[in-house]
Every structure is written in C-alpha cells, then in structure tokens.
Design a protein around this motif. Sequence first.
Motif, PDB file in Angstrom:
ATOM      1  N   VAL A 278       0.842  -1.206   0.000  1.00 26.63           N
ATOM      2  CA  VAL A 278       0.000   0.000   0.000  1.00 26.63           C
ATOM      3  C   VAL A 278       0.870   1.247   0.000  1.00 26.63           C
ATOM      4  O   VAL A 278       0.612   2.207  -0.739  1.00 26.63           O
ATOM      5  CB  VAL A 278      -0.937   0.006   1.222  1.00 26.63           C
ATOM      6  N   THR A 279       1.909   1.234   0.817  1.00 31.48           N
ATOM      7  CA  THR A 279       2.799   2.392   0.918  1.00 31.48           C
ATOM      8  C   THR A 279       3.452   2.704  -0.425  1.00 31.48           C
ATOM      9  O   THR A 279       3.535   3.868  -0.841  1.00 31.48           O
ATOM     10  CB  THR A 279       3.884   2.139   1.981  1.00 31.48           C
ATOM     11  N   VAL A 280       3.927   1.667  -1.104  1.00 21.01           N
ATOM     12  CA  VAL A 280       4.538   1.888  -2.423  1.00 21.01           C
ATOM     13  C   VAL A 280       3.498   2.433  -3.390  1.00 21.01           C
ATOM     14  O   VAL A 280       3.768   3.355  -4.172  1.00 21.01           O
ATOM     15  CB  VAL A 280       5.147   0.580  -2.959  1.00 21.01           C
ATOM     16  N   GLY A 281       2.282   1.893  -3.360  1.00 23.13           N
ATOM     17  CA  GLY A 281       1.235   2.370  -4.259  1.00 23.13           C
ATOM     18  C   GLY A 281       0.865   3.812  -4.034  1.00 23.13           C
ATOM     19  O   GLY A 281       0.539   4.539  -4.979  1.00 23.13           O
ATOM     20  N   VAL A 282       0.927   4.272  -2.785  1.00 22.94           N
ATOM     21  CA  VAL A 282       0.542   5.649  -2.454  1.00 22.94           C
ATOM     22  C   VAL A 282       1.659   6.635  -2.759  1.00 22.94           C
ATOM     23  O   VAL A 282       1.417   7.738  -3.256  1.00 22.94           O
ATOM     24  CB  VAL A 282       0.137   5.743  -0.967  1.00 22.94           C
ATOM     25  N   THR A 283       2.896   6.258  -2.474  1.00 23.32           N
ATOM     26  CA  THR A 283       3.999   7.220  -2.514  1.00 23.32           C
ATOM     27  C   THR A 283       4.824   7.186  -3.789  1.00 23.32           C
ATOM     28  O   THR A 283       5.548   8.140  -4.074  1.00 23.32           O
ATOM     29  CB  THR A 283       4.948   6.981  -1.322  1.00 23.32           C
ATOM     30  N   PHE A 284       4.751   6.116  -4.563  1.00 26.51           N
ATOM     31  CA  PHE A 284       5.658   5.970  -5.699  1.00 26.51           C
ATOM     32  C   PHE A 284       5.311   6.947  -6.819  1.00 26.51           C
ATOM     33  O   PHE A 284       4.157   7.093  -7.211  1.00 26.51           O
ATOM     34  CB  PHE A 284       5.608   4.541  -6.240  1.00 26.51           C
ATOM     35  N   LYS A 285       6.338   7.600  -7.321  1.00 22.67           N
ATOM     36  CA  LYS A 285       6.215   8.465  -8.493  1.00 22.67           C
ATOM     37  C   LYS A 285       7.228   7.995  -9.532  1.00 22.67           C
ATOM     38  O   LYS A 285       8.435   7.964  -9.275  1.00 22.67           O
ATOM     39  CB  LYS A 285       6.482   9.931  -8.127  1.00 22.67           C
ATOM     40  N   ALA A 286       6.726   7.626 -10.686  1.00 23.18           N
ATOM     41  CA  ALA A 286       7.602   7.078 -11.719  1.00 23.18           C
ATOM     42  C   ALA A 286       8.595   8.130 -12.197  1.00 23.18           C
ATOM     43  O   ALA A 286       8.208   9.246 -12.550  1.00 23.18           O
ATOM     44  CB  ALA A 286       6.765   6.570 -12.891  1.00 23.18           C
ATOM     45  N   ASP A 349       4.291   2.236 -14.402  1.00 25.60           N
ATOM     46  CA  ASP A 349       3.785   3.564 -14.075  1.00 25.60           C
ATOM     47  C   ASP A 349       4.255   4.603 -15.081  1.00 25.60           C
ATOM     48  O   ASP A 349       5.355   4.514 -15.632  1.00 25.60           O
ATOM     49  CB  ASP A 349       4.233   3.978 -12.672  1.00 25.60           C
ATOM     50  N   SER A 350       3.416   5.594 -15.275  1.00 22.93           N
ATOM     51  CA  SER A 350       3.751   6.686 -16.188  1.00 22.93           C
ATOM     52  C   SER A 350       4.744   7.632 -15.531  1.00 22.93           C
ATOM     53  O   SER A 350       4.745   7.808 -14.315  1.00 22.93           O
ATOM     54  CB  SER A 350       2.486   7.465 -16.558  1.00 22.93           C
ATOM     55  N   PRO A 351       5.615   8.264 -16.326  1.00 26.41           N
ATOM     56  CA  PRO A 351       6.540   9.244 -15.758  1.00 26.41           C
ATOM     57  C   PRO A 351       5.802  10.419 -15.128  1.00 26.41           C
ATOM     58  O   PRO A 351       4.643  10.671 -15.420  1.00 26.41           O
ATOM     59  CB  PRO A 351       7.355   9.705 -16.979  1.00 26.41           C
ATOM     60  N   VAL A 352       6.495  11.123 -14.272  1.00 22.07           N
ATOM     61  CA  VAL A 352       5.918  12.282 -13.608  1.00 22.07           C
ATOM     62  C   VAL A 352       5.480  13.315 -14.638  1.00 22.07           C
ATOM     63  O   VAL A 352       6.212  13.626 -15.574  1.00 22.07           O
ATOM     64  CB  VAL A 352       6.943  12.901 -12.631  1.00 22.07           C
ATOM     65  N   GLY A 353       4.288  13.849 -14.465  1.00 23.83           N
ATOM     66  CA  GLY A 353       3.781  14.891 -15.342  1.00 23.83           C
ATOM     67  C   GLY A 353       2.845  14.395 -16.417  1.00 23.83           C
ATOM     68  O   GLY A 353       2.170  15.192 -17.060  1.00 23.83           O
ATOM     69  N   THR A 354       2.802  13.091 -16.658  1.00 23.01           N
ATOM     70  CA  THR A 354       1.883  12.570 -17.665  1.00 23.01           C
ATOM     71  C   THR A 354       0.542  12.259 -17.034  1.00 23.01           C
ATOM     72  O   THR A 354       0.453  11.994 -15.838  1.00 23.01           O
ATOM     73  CB  THR A 354       2.447  11.295 -18.307  1.00 23.01           C
ATOM     74  N   LYS A 355      -0.487  12.282 -17.856  1.00 26.13           N
ATOM     75  CA  LYS A 355      -1.823  12.024 -17.348  1.00 26.13           C
ATOM     76  C   LYS A 355      -1.995  10.522 -17.108  1.00 26.13           C
ATOM     77  O   LYS A 355      -1.589   9.699 -17.895  1.00 26.13           O
ATOM     78  CB  LYS A 355      -2.876  12.515 -18.332  1.00 26.13           C
ATOM     79  N   SER A 356      -2.625  10.208 -15.989  1.00 28.14           N
ATOM     80  CA  SER A 356      -2.909   8.812 -15.684  1.00 28.14           C
ATOM     81  C   SER A 356      -4.057   8.757 -14.693  1.00 28.14           C
ATOM     82  O   SER A 356      -4.387   9.732 -14.036  1.00 28.14           O
ATOM     83  CB  SER A 356      -1.680   8.114 -15.089  1.00 28.14           C
ATOM     84  N   SER A 357      -4.693   7.638 -14.602  1.00 29.57           N
ATOM     85  CA  SER A 357      -5.745   7.416 -13.621  1.00 29.57           C
ATOM     86  C   SER A 357      -5.459   6.105 -12.923  1.00 29.57           C
ATOM     87  O   SER A 357      -4.596   5.334 -13.343  1.00 29.57           O
ATOM     88  CB  SER A 357      -7.113   7.363 -14.306  1.00 29.57           C
ATOM     89  N   TRP A 358      -6.189   5.839 -11.849  1.00 28.62           N
ATOM     90  CA  TRP A 358      -5.899   4.636 -11.076  1.00 28.62           C
ATOM     91  C   TRP A 358      -6.267   3.369 -11.839  1.00 28.62           C
ATOM     92  O   TRP A 358      -5.840   2.275 -11.474  1.00 28.62           O
ATOM     93  CB  TRP A 358      -6.605   4.681  -9.734  1.00 28.62           C
ATOM     94  N   THR A 359      -7.040   3.486 -12.893  1.00 28.19           N
ATOM     95  CA  THR A 359      -7.413   2.310 -13.685  1.00 28.19           C
ATOM     96  C   THR A 359      -6.468   2.055 -14.856  1.00 28.19           C
ATOM     97  O   THR A 359      -6.591   1.051 -15.544  1.00 28.19           O
ATOM     98  CB  THR A 359      -8.836   2.480 -14.245  1.00 28.19           C
ATOM     99  N   ARG A 360      -5.512   3.007 -15.069  1.00 22.25           N
ATOM    100  CA  ARG A 360      -4.610   2.866 -16.215  1.00 22.25           C
ATOM    101  C   ARG A 360      -3.763   1.606 -16.083  1.00 22.25           C
ATOM    102  O   ARG A 360      -3.246   1.272 -15.014  1.00 22.25           O
ATOM    103  CB  ARG A 360      -3.700   4.091 -16.304  1.00 22.25           C
ATOM    104  N   ASN A 361      -3.610   0.898 -17.181  1.00 19.34           N
ATOM    105  CA  ASN A 361      -2.804  -0.314 -17.233  1.00 19.34           C
ATOM    106  C   ASN A 361      -3.276  -1.384 -16.251  1.00 19.34           C
ATOM    107  O   ASN A 361      -2.478  -2.179 -15.732  1.00 19.34           O
ATOM    108  CB  ASN A 361      -1.322  -0.011 -16.957  1.00 19.34           C
ATOM    109  N   ALA A 362      -4.585  -1.404 -15.945  1.00 16.37           N
ATOM    110  CA  ALA A 362      -5.111  -2.372 -14.978  1.00 16.37           C
ATOM    111  C   ALA A 362      -4.845  -3.798 -15.438  1.00 16.37           C
ATOM    112  O   ALA A 362      -4.457  -4.667 -14.641  1.00 16.37           O
ATOM    113  CB  ALA A 362      -6.610  -2.139 -14.782  1.00 16.37           C
ATOM    114  N   ALA A 363      -5.047  -4.058 -16.720  1.00 20.31           N
ATOM    115  CA  ALA A 363      -4.824  -5.409 -17.232  1.00 20.31           C
ATOM    116  C   ALA A 363      -3.352  -5.795 -17.126  1.00 20.31           C
ATOM    117  O   ALA A 363      -3.014  -6.929 -16.769  1.00 20.31           O
ATOM    118  CB  ALA A 363      -5.292  -5.488 -18.683  1.00 20.31           C
TER     119      ALA A 363
END
Length: 628
Positions: A278-286, A349-363
């Motif tokens: 969970v911590t990695v999911g919340v704090t990680f920035k590509a 994960d997308s690089p910083v500054g690019t648009k993304s949502s929590w559902t991106r790349n779900a598959a």
Amino acid sequence: MAYLFQQVDCQVKNPMDAIGNLDMDYAIVRFSPPPSTLTAYSVSYVYGDCYECPSQSLVQRSAYLSQPYCVQVPVNYETELTFGGPLCSAKISPYTIKPKQFSYHDLTLSTNSVGECQIDFSTVSSEALSAGWVPLICLFMYLFFIIAFRWLWIKGQKRDIEELLQSETMDPMLGGSGGVDNISIGSGGAKDELLSPLVTSDFDTSNQYSSLNDMMKSKRDRKKKRIDSLDTFRGLSLTLMIFVNYGGGGYYFFNHSTWNGLTVADLLFPWFVWIMGVTVGVTFKAPEGDTRTSKWLTVLLRCVKLFGLGLLLNSAGGDGDLSTLRIPGVLQYFSIAYLYINAIVLFLDSPVGTKSSWTRNAASYALLGSLSLITYCVLTYASGEFEVDGQTCPGAYLGAGGLYGNEAHPKCTGGYHRYVDVMVLGKSHFYDSPTCENVYDCIAYDPEGIVGSLSASFLAFMGLLTGKIVKYHKKKRSDKRMGMIYCASLGVVLLLLAGMLCDFNQNPTVNYVPVNKNMWSPPFILACGGFANVLFTLLFYFIDYSEDDGEHEGEVMWEGWPLRQVGKNSIVLYMGHELLDGTLPFAVYFTEKSKHLHWGTTLSNAIGVTVWILIALRMDKKKFYVSV
C-alpha cells in the motif's frame, strides 16, 4: 510428544494451582472400587488439530491404583483413555476427553454387573479456572481507558481553545473586531500545533492572517501529508506482533496455527507485507530518463539492507557459525516483496507529469502482478514425485508430514516448499523448530521458505492495488467515500475467494486448498488481503475520512494515538524487540511462579509492549524517524 502432558498432584485445593495457565485442563481419573492388585494401564491421546493422526501413547505402566491418577490436558487436545488388566474383563473402548477452558474433568472407571468397563464422566467449571480470562480483560480495559481518557482530554482542550479564540480579548491578535468566524479546531494538519500550550507563537502574527481559517490553511500547506490510518494500521500490527512474540499472555489463541487454519498471530506478519505494498502504491512516483536508473539503485540498496538486517536477526544469540545460519526470515520476505512490487511500478507507471488514472494499465498490472502467484502454484502443485531422505513423496503434497494422514508420508513435510529449500539452501540453513513439531512430530521446515516468498510478493501486490485506489481517492470527501467502497468491496471479494478455495473448511478435501500460513497458500494470502482491506477501511473512516479536506470542515474521530506513532518507527521497534527480548524492562517477572500464570505472563508482556510504545512516542515527539 508425551511431555506435553504432566502428571499432577490430585490433592490440590485449587485446580488453578495445578493448571498454572489457560492452555491446560485438569483431568482426574478415579477407580471404583480401587484395585488392590498391580494393574496394567495405558493412556493415549490425539490432538484435536492433528489431521487423521493415529493415537499416541501417553502412559503405559503397571501400578497400584488405590489413589486417583491426575493429568494436565492441553486445551484443544482430545485424550483417549484405554485401560486393561484386572480392572476390567475387556478392553475399554477409547474414550475421548474434549477439554474446555477453565474446567477440569472427573472420570470414574468401574465395572458393571456383567464385568464390562464403564466410565462416569463429568466436566466441572471452576471460578478459580475462569479467572484465567481476567488478566486479558483487564489489559484491554486499561488500553481502552488510556485511549478514551486522552481523547476526552484533547476534546476538552480544543473546546477551551475555541472559547479563548472567540473571546473579545483575542480580537486584536486576529486583526479584527468582534468574534471569530468559521473556526475549525483540530481538523486537517493544524490539529497538532493548536494543541500545544496556548498555540505558541502562531497568535503573535496579527497582520499575517486575516482569519483563523487562513492561518490553519497555511499550516496544512506546510505540513507534509501522511495517511495516518496506514501508520495506525502498521502500528496496530506491530504492537500485536510484539505482544505475541513476547508470549501473548500465555493464551493459546495468540499462537500460530499448528498447520492448517488461521489465528490472529498468523495475520500480523502478512499484514506488514500488505501495508508495504500500500505504501509503495501511495507514494511511488515514476521517474523519467536517467532518474529511473537512480531509482532502481535506491530500490536495490534498500533490498540489500533489509536482507542484511534479517540475517543479523537470525544470527542473534548464536556463535557466528555461518554453516548453520538461517537464511530465510521475515525481513528477507520484505526484501523480496519490495523488489517485486517496485519492479512492477517502475515498468508500468507513467513518468511524472503525464496524465494517468488509477485504472490505467489495470490489465497489465493484473497480468504481471499475478506472475508470482502463477509461479508459486506451479512449484507447489507440480504433479511429479520427489525424494526426501530416501522416501518418495507425492507431487502437490500439502501435509505436515510426521503423523499427518496416518503417517502416510512422515518425511514429506511441506511438499515442494521444503524440497526447494533443501536443494537450494541445504538442511542447515533453514528453520528447524516449526509449529507442527510438537503436534505432528514433523521434520524441520521453514515457514519463510523460498517458494512462499512468491506468494508473499503477490500479497504485497494486492496491497499495491489498494494503495493505487487510495492515492487517486484521497483528496475530496466524495473521492474518499468511493475509495473506501472500493477497498471494502475488494476485501469482501478476497475473503469470499479464500473461502471458496478452501471449501470454508480448515482441512478441506483434495479438491480444495487449505488456509495455511506455513506454506503461504493462495487461500491464506487472499484471506490476509481481505481482512487487511476491511480493517484498513475502518481505520481510514475514523482517522482520515473525517478530517477537514478543504471543502468539508470535519473533526478527526480518532488520531490513531498511540498506534500511529508506533507505525512511524516500525523498523526500530521490530529490530529492538527481537534483539532485546527477555531483558529488562521488556520482560519483568516478580516471582518464578508468575512465569507460569496468566497474571504474571500478561503483565510482563504488557510492560514490554508499553515500554516500546513509550519509546515510539518519545521518538515521534523529537521528530526522530529511522527508515531503511
């Protein structure tokens, strides 16, 4: 295994003195009429959790039985009594005692009119025995009182500050005339600062803020935002882990499962793995470009440090002999799982500054994240046979070996899990005292083996998904509400999947997979992830959801004290409690007898946990945090 039972004095006035702890019942066997001749008799038993195990001989001797024979019976054990010889003309059919906590059993053996053996049996409850619950009840009442008292004290202090701020004497300090509008005390990031005595120097800035709300918003902006419920969850898991590792008050339900099954103690370490995800999911920035290589080096360095600290703990109390050093361990699992989930986010994960949502790349996440579970299943449920110590073991064997399944495969403990450890690490480099040893008489087996690390990595991946949900649903109140719905729903789905995989049974048939912490089975990690999602949602609601989010003024229901402070320095407390176990003031026994009573054990364990909590509170007060 007979050493688990003890013959005791039948003349004790207080059965509690004979039992000594909650794990033991008290069985009295009487003979009517008492035989005057030398009588051969035997006592055998079967442990309640021992799956399809044969009876084991406890006593086999000849003696004059003019006095009652008394024995301590461990709770959850089923004791089969079989007597033969002059006492009866025929062998008594095995009779089963089903122990109950806080009770003792009175059995009278006699012969009927035709010379057949019969048993009169009664289970007697005792106030002295039921007092075994009192230490644990007092401990929970004490904790509840401390937390409730602090919560009420803070509420009163906030109310006093509100009244002080609204009084006319505060008007010049706020730069206005009349009362103060839209006061919101104790919400958002300003709550901690406003609780210091008279709010220190913040009220000396008469021209800096046009209103109290502006002042509080400025404080919120300055404060680095943390998800307090996640720190609290980590602190709760660690606090319970310390209590369990120090003895759990001597209560049997604070022990790990013998083989199949699930207890509170089984959940704690897996919850840490889930929280890390969970911590990695919340704090990680590509990162972008060259910084991606730098991020990889940072991740690898942390993995090496975690693995090294795990080896350090494994060597504690030893003589530095590398030939017998245990290689697997708790922190080693953290290291492997951390590398796995960071590899996923670095790739996807997308690089910083690019648009993304929590559902991106779900598959893609689901496919790559499931790789560990797929590999785990292939290694665990392979159909091919393998040989251990001269015995051929069937593929996909999930038993404990030893007595398991009527001693069909005594040397096949853990199936391919142990086989891989033997092939890769050797027999001298993994755990040699598993939980199945006393009950199943199994051979050495490590519950943190190589194959299980793949399953643990998938549990961290489930935490990563939850972290992504929280990350993209933590700003507005409506977003938080949807995030909680997603998390709770995910938890319920995982629990249902775990139940279906194990047929909602502790020892399911061959067509299902048991919940088993020793092997980190799929139903086990799904159950751990499910319970974690549900509990985290509850904590999030009481701690993070209720606070001021900039649009809705709210007052935090609970700040997570003192568990939140414990969770912010988890590595220090985990390493410390392992290295200093058994030393003052983390273990305090006032008499030798207190080591064998719930009062003494619970008090000692509670003191040890309390000292670590005080250390965590002090470190948080000094803003001193240690991370690896």
